[in-house]
Design an enzyme around this catalytic site. Structure first.
Site, PDB file in Angstrom:
ATOM      1  N   ASP A 187     -30.872  53.430  38.838  1.00  0.00           N
ATOM      2  CA  ASP A 187     -31.332  52.191  39.067  1.00  0.00           C
ATOM      3  C   ASP A 187     -31.580  51.310  37.803  1.00  0.00           C
ATOM      4  O   ASP A 187     -31.861  52.116  36.975  1.00  0.00           O
ATOM      5  CB  ASP A 187     -32.694  52.252  39.998  1.00  0.00           C
ATOM      6  CG  ASP A 187     -32.805  51.080  40.570  1.00  0.00           C
ATOM      7  OD1 ASP A 187     -32.344  50.041  40.721  1.00  0.00           O
ATOM      8  OD2 ASP A 187     -34.013  51.130  41.513  1.00  0.00           O
ATOM      9  N   ASN A 209     -25.793  47.458  49.736  1.00  0.00           N
ATOM     10  CA  ASN A 209     -25.414  46.679  48.467  1.00  0.00           C
ATOM     11  C   ASN A 209     -24.378  45.388  48.976  1.00  0.00           C
ATOM     12  O   ASN A 209     -24.242  44.865  48.142  1.00  0.00           O
ATOM     13  CB  ASN A 209     -24.685  47.568  47.481  1.00  0.00           C
ATOM     14  CG  ASN A 209     -25.898  48.287  46.788  1.00  0.00           C
ATOM     15  OD1 ASN A 209     -25.591  49.375  46.011  1.00  0.00           O
ATOM     16  ND2 ASN A 209     -27.161  47.722  46.590  1.00  0.00           N
TER      17      ASN A 209
HETATM   18  C1  FPP Z   1     -28.747  49.836  40.576  1.00  0.00           C
HETATM   19  O1  FPP Z   1     -29.019  48.737  39.624  1.00  0.00           O
HETATM   20  C2  FPP Z   1     -27.317  50.087  40.175  1.00  0.00           C
HETATM   21  C3  FPP Z   1     -26.156  49.913  41.450  1.00  0.00           C
HETATM   22  C4  FPP Z   1     -26.464  49.247  42.430  1.00  0.00           C
HETATM   23  C5  FPP Z   1     -24.841  50.250  40.957  1.00  0.00           C
HETATM   24  C6  FPP Z   1     -24.802  51.601  40.122  1.00  0.00           C
HETATM   25  C7  FPP Z   1     -23.156  51.751  39.695  1.00  0.00           C
HETATM   26  C8  FPP Z   1     -22.859  52.007  38.504  1.00  0.00           C
HETATM   27  C9  FPP Z   1     -23.960  52.645  37.554  1.00  0.00           C
HETATM   28  C10 FPP Z   1     -21.543  52.027  38.210  1.00  0.00           C
HETATM   29  C11 FPP Z   1     -20.744  53.145  38.633  1.00  0.00           C
HETATM   30  C12 FPP Z   1     -19.597  53.345  38.297  1.00  0.00           C
HETATM   31  C13 FPP Z   1     -19.017  54.555  38.095  1.00  0.00           C
HETATM   32  C14 FPP Z   1     -17.652  55.038  37.696  1.00  0.00           C
HETATM   33  C15 FPP Z   1     -20.040  55.748  38.449  1.00  0.00           C
HETATM   34  P1  FPP Z   1     -29.599  47.460  40.049  1.00  0.00           P
HETATM   35  O2  FPP Z   1     -28.299  46.448  40.167  1.00  0.00           O
HETATM   36  O3  FPP Z   1     -30.203  47.507  41.534  1.00  0.00           O
HETATM   37  O4  FPP Z   1     -30.600  47.182  39.087  1.00  0.00           O
HETATM   38  P2  FPP Z   1     -31.843  46.190  39.373  1.00  0.00           P
HETATM   39  O5  FPP Z   1     -32.786  46.882  40.385  1.00  0.00           O
HETATM   40  O6  FPP Z   1     -32.424  46.126  37.998  1.00  0.00           O
HETATM   41  O7  FPP Z   1     -31.445  44.844  39.913  1.00  0.00           O
END
Ligand code: FPP
Length: 231
Positions: free
Chosen positions: A14, A62
């Site tokens: 996250d 998501n």
């Molecule tokens: C949460 O941060 C993250 C996600 C919803 C996506 C996670 C995906 C990746 C790290 C890329 C995956 C790819 C591979 C190849 C493993 P957020 O967007 O919810 O952050 P925030 O809470 O600060 O808005």
């Protein structure tokens, strides 16, 4: 203190968006960096002897994000899987996916299946990417599959064979970054006795040192699984 290496680590990665915003960058840059960190942490887990690493890449919820971010996330996944094919084999990574497949673009779905087959003999670590995954959705799909097979009076062991993580030991340690202290519909069934570790560090800033801190903390926990421990 004796360090206990978890057999299976699950991570809710996250804080990508917040990290990017703090740097004055678009959210997707946080996801790009996040993918690099996922790779670094995979290598660290191999070095430490962790056998299973499950990463929450995209949840059933998501889809509610702006279409542009959803598309970019799937582009990122597609590019990553395409360009890292050889690295996965070189490192001995067996790749598996959990989650729904029916809402994923056919080309990406085929790529996922190909990679699962191509890496199925690798055995240094199994990396499980949760894509369009929800814990409740996993349970409901499992129930429906069991019903379709005409099974009634299920017990826990039989039921768990219908879940996406069938054959994989339950996670010993769940790590969630970026300060949130929730399970957010991740592996609901499989987390029953998992030790939870939360850190304020955003995923793009997560390092091997942070991972070691989590494992140290885990090593201090007394796991009782509902029993009484003799002191
Ligand atoms: C949460 O941060 C993250 C996600 C919803 C996506 C996670 C995906 C990746 C790290 C890329 C995956 C790819 C591979 C190849 C493993 P957020 O967007 O919810 O952050 P925030 O809470 O600060 O808005």
């Amino acid at each position: 203190m004796e360090i206990k290496i978890p057999v299976h680590i699950a991570i809710i990665m996250d804080g990508n968006g917040r990290w990017a915003k703090r740097q004055g960058m678009p959210r997707i840059m946080g996801h790009y960096r996040g993918a690099e960190v996922a790779e670094e942490i995979t290598k660290a887990c191999i070095d430490l002897g962790v056998r299973y690493l499950t990463l929450f890449a995209f949840s059933t919820e998501n889809w509610k994000r702006p279409k542009e971010e959803v598309n970019l996330l799937f582009d990122l996944l597609r590019n990553y899987l395409t360009s890292k094919r050889e690295d996965l084999n070189r490192l001995g990574v067996r790749l598996r996916f959990i989650g729904r497949r029916d809402r994923i673009d056919p080309d990406l779905r085929d790529l996922m299946t190909d990679l699962e087959q191509e890496t199925s003999k690798n055995n240094r670590i199994t990396v499980i990417l949760a894509v369009d995954y929800g814990g409740r959705d996993d349970i409901i799909r499992a129930v429906n599959r069991a019903l379709r097979e005409g099974l009634l009076d299920l017990d826990e062991e039989t039921f768990s064979k219908f879940l996406d993580l069938a054959g994989v030991p339950d996670p010993d340690l769940l790590i969630r970054t970026a300060g949130e202290r929730r399970v957010s519909n991740f592996l609901l069934w499989n987390l029953a006795y998992t030790e939870l570790y939360f850190t304020d560090v955003c995923w793009p800033d997560f390092t091997k040192e942070e991972l070691l801190r989590a494992i140290e903390d885990f090593s201090r926990r007394k796991r009782k699984f509902g029993r009484v421990l003799d002191e």
